[in-house]
Write an enzyme that holds these catalytic residues in place. Sequence first.
Site, PDB file in Angstrom:
ATOM      1  N   SER A 153       1.390  -7.347  -0.928  1.00 39.13           N
ATOM      2  CA  SER A 153       2.035  -8.422  -0.165  1.00 39.13           C
ATOM      3  C   SER A 153       1.129  -9.621   0.037  1.00 39.13           C
ATOM      4  CB  SER A 153       2.595  -7.901   1.163  1.00 39.13           C
ATOM      5  OG  SER A 153       1.587  -7.736   2.105  1.00 39.13           O
TER       6      SER A 153
ATOM      7  N   THR B 174       0.824  -1.215   0.000  1.00 44.78           N
ATOM      8  CA  THR B 174       0.000   0.000   0.000  1.00 44.78           C
ATOM      9  C   THR B 174       0.857   1.265   0.000  1.00 44.78           C
ATOM     10  OG1 THR B 174      -1.879  -1.086   1.002  1.00 44.78           O
ATOM     11  CG2 THR B 174      -1.732   1.264   1.366  1.00 44.78           C
TER      12      THR B 174
ATOM     13  N   THR C  87       1.528  -4.531   4.315  1.00 43.67           N
ATOM     14  CA  THR C  87       1.354  -4.972   5.696  1.00 43.67           C
ATOM     15  C   THR C  87       0.668  -6.346   5.804  1.00 43.67           C
ATOM     16  OG1 THR C  87      -0.763  -3.847   5.954  1.00 43.67           O
ATOM     17  CG2 THR C  87       1.215  -2.597   6.556  1.00 43.67           C
ATOM     18  N   ASP C  88       0.026  -6.800   4.696  1.00 40.72           N
ATOM     19  CA  ASP C  88      -0.716  -8.069   4.788  1.00 40.72           C
ATOM     20  C   ASP C  88       0.169  -9.233   5.228  1.00 40.72           C
ATOM     21  OD1 ASP C  88      -3.043  -6.856   4.013  1.00 40.72           O
ATOM     22  OD2 ASP C  88      -2.909  -7.478   1.912  1.00 40.72           O
TER      23      ASP C  88
HETATM   24  N1  ASP Z   1      -2.448  -4.492   0.013  1.00 40.72           N
HETATM   25  C1  ASP Z   1      -1.460  -4.146   0.901  1.00 40.72           C
HETATM   26  C2  ASP Z   1      -0.338  -5.147   0.962  1.00 40.72           C
HETATM   27  O1  ASP Z   1       0.430  -5.199   0.052  1.00 40.72           O
HETATM   28  C3  ASP Z   1      -1.921  -3.826   2.251  1.00 40.72           C
HETATM   29  C4  ASP Z   1      -0.919  -2.970   2.924  1.00 40.72           C
HETATM   30  O2  ASP Z   1       0.173  -2.754   2.455  1.00 40.72           O
HETATM   31  O3  ASP Z   1      -1.266  -2.482   3.987  1.00 40.72           O
HETATM   32  O4  ASP Z   1      -0.178  -5.878   1.915  1.00 40.72           O
END
Ligand code: ASP
Length: 341
Positions: free
Chosen positions: A73, A35, A107-108
């Site tokens: 992620s 993100t 963060t995932d």
């Molecule tokens: N979609 C995102 C990821 O790549 C979510 C994030 O980064 O918070 O995990």
Amino acid sequence: MQQLNRVRNILLLLVLHLTLYAQKPEVLIITTGGTIASQTNAPLIEGSELIGAVPDLQRYAKVQVVEVFRTGSSKMTPAHWLRLSHFIDSVAQQQPQLRCIVITHGTDTMEETAFFLNLTHRHSLPIVLTGSMRSSNEVSADGPANLIQAVRVGIHPQAPGKGVLVVLNENISAARDLLKMHNRRVDTFGPDQYGYLGFVSPDTVLFYRSPLRPHTLDTPFDLRQVKELPNVEVVSDYAGFDPEILDYFYGRPNAGLVVSTFAGGRISAGVTEGLRRLTPGGKPIVLASGIKSGWIEGTFSQRRPWITANDLPPNKARILLMLALTQTNDPDKIQEFFHHY
Ligand code: ASP
């Protein structure tokens, strides 16, 4: 004459500025997507663009940027971890002048990548992961502040020796303890049951704790020659679990299995029966509590031939089992790894 003086002063300032910049610590930022690199309704932005949008970083460090891959992620795989690990290993060998590596990441699955690197980065060079919960073009995007804080933590004299760190929303977490707790909020990570290691304020970086479980230089997981990680899957228990679900794993090319259990490591009659049918296959089975705090007791035995993950949640138990399987298939030894790391 006045004109000449002005030019001389400007040149002096420029030299001073360049000298000060040259003395700043060198930091490598590895970008991987997430993100922090996303924009609403548009593709993920490239690493250099992401870092270029945060010119304040230059106040703290001389920054190099490398994009290793660009992905959300949730799409991360063990092949991505291995690529990252090999890349970091070559950088650590070739650039001894670096003060730290900062990795931008979604963060995932940050909990997983951070824990994986915590056990496989066999160098003293600090690694700090960061990301964001808001896209880069959202109002009050948290990415730039998180990135600057991650660099400040990475270059801090107390950063070495604490294993892989994660910095988000002014909090410093140990990779092993990182726990994603909210779907949307900028303070999504923790504190878990062990709390943060420290905090970042506008003027200072404060460390209060250090992780005790062995990490980085104190691990045996040398992946330099490893081309593929053992495949380990995770199954979650629930009321009325059908044992036939576990039969599926008989024929699978997986090297081990993690079961996400109820509190205390308790499992349903269905999982118990399914595991009894699976166990003679010889693949190690790890029970990891699906409850986010506390730990489960027990140890591999003839009577209960399943390894216990202690306080590791299923996603991290999977990583430790994958790494353990690069060294041994012996369940007693694998259980030891779970007591130790
Ligand atoms: N979609 C995102 C990821 O790549 C979510 C994030 O980064 O918070 O995990």
